[in-house]
Design a protein around this motif. Structure first.
Motif, mmCIF file in Angstrom:
data_model
loop_
_atom_site.group_PDB
_atom_site.id
_atom_site.type_symbol
_atom_site.label_atom_id
_atom_site.label_comp_id
_atom_site.label_asym_id
_atom_site.label_seq_id
_atom_site.Cartn_x
_atom_site.Cartn_y
_atom_site.Cartn_z
ATOM 1 N N LEU A 99 14.839 2.037 2.290
ATOM 2 C CA LEU A 99 14.262 3.364 2.124
ATOM 3 C C LEU A 99 13.016 3.489 2.990
ATOM 4 O O LEU A 99 12.319 2.503 3.242
ATOM 5 C CB LEU A 99 13.869 3.595 0.664
ATOM 6 N N SER A 100 12.701 4.693 3.398
ATOM 7 C CA SER A 100 11.449 4.929 4.112
ATOM 8 C C SER A 100 10.306 4.895 3.098
ATOM 9 O O SER A 100 10.524 5.001 1.887
ATOM 10 C CB SER A 100 11.485 6.283 4.815
ATOM 11 N N VAL A 101 9.103 4.776 3.585
ATOM 12 C CA VAL A 101 7.926 4.780 2.711
ATOM 13 C C VAL A 101 7.875 6.097 1.928
ATOM 14 O O VAL A 101 7.595 6.103 0.727
ATOM 15 C CB VAL A 101 6.632 4.568 3.530
ATOM 16 N N VAL A 102 8.201 7.200 2.582
ATOM 17 C CA VAL A 102 8.181 8.507 1.923
ATOM 18 C C VAL A 102 9.212 8.552 0.794
ATOM 19 O O VAL A 102 8.935 9.075 -0.289
ATOM 20 C CB VAL A 102 8.435 9.637 2.950
ATOM 21 N N GLN A 103 10.391 7.993 1.016
ATOM 22 C CA GLN A 103 11.430 7.976 -0.019
ATOM 23 C C GLN A 103 11.005 7.119 -1.213
ATOM 24 O O GLN A 103 11.217 7.502 -2.362
ATOM 25 C CB GLN A 103 12.751 7.458 0.551
ATOM 26 N N ILE A 104 10.398 5.969 -0.937
ATOM 27 C CA ILE A 104 9.922 5.101 -2.024
ATOM 28 C C ILE A 104 8.827 5.808 -2.807
ATOM 29 O O ILE A 104 8.816 5.791 -4.044
ATOM 30 C CB ILE A 104 9.434 3.741 -1.481
#
Length: 108
Positions: A71-76
């Motif tokens: 996952l991207s940092v934004v998704q996490i």
């Protein structure tokens, strides 16, 4: 003291970790299939991960390294924020229940 997991010599290191959030879900288990074993012949050698796609389900899936996407940092961050909000809502409900049985306010 932090728990330690030792990887035997000759084994590859896993790409993912226990508890890591991925696009497929939460990694809840890991299994290594060494080269030249029946399991490796059957499933391919290397790490296989047990993933819980939804924490409210009892369904699990198994994936190899190349089948998992991070996952991207934004998704996490979005996932964590959603979980925090869910827990905060649960806290409010519990506080209301406590206030109802104690006859006072439990807004503390």
């Amino acid at each position: 003291m932090q728990p330690t997991i030792s990887i035997p010599k000759g084994w590859e290191y896993p790409r993912f970790t226990l508890g890591q959030r991925t696009q497929q879900g939460l990694i809840i288990g890991m299994e290594y299939k060494p080269v030249n074993t029946q399991l490796a012949y059957q499933y391919g050698h290397g790490w296989r991960y047990t993933v819980l796609p939804d924490k409210k389900s009892d369904e699990i899936h198994h994936y190899c390294d190349d089948e998992i996407q991070t996952l991207s940092v934004v998704q996490i961050q979005a996932q964590l924020q959603a979980e925090i909000e869910e827990h905060q809502q649960q806290i409010k409900v519990l506080q209301q229940q406590l206030a109802a049985i104690t006859g006072g306010s439990a807004d503390g």
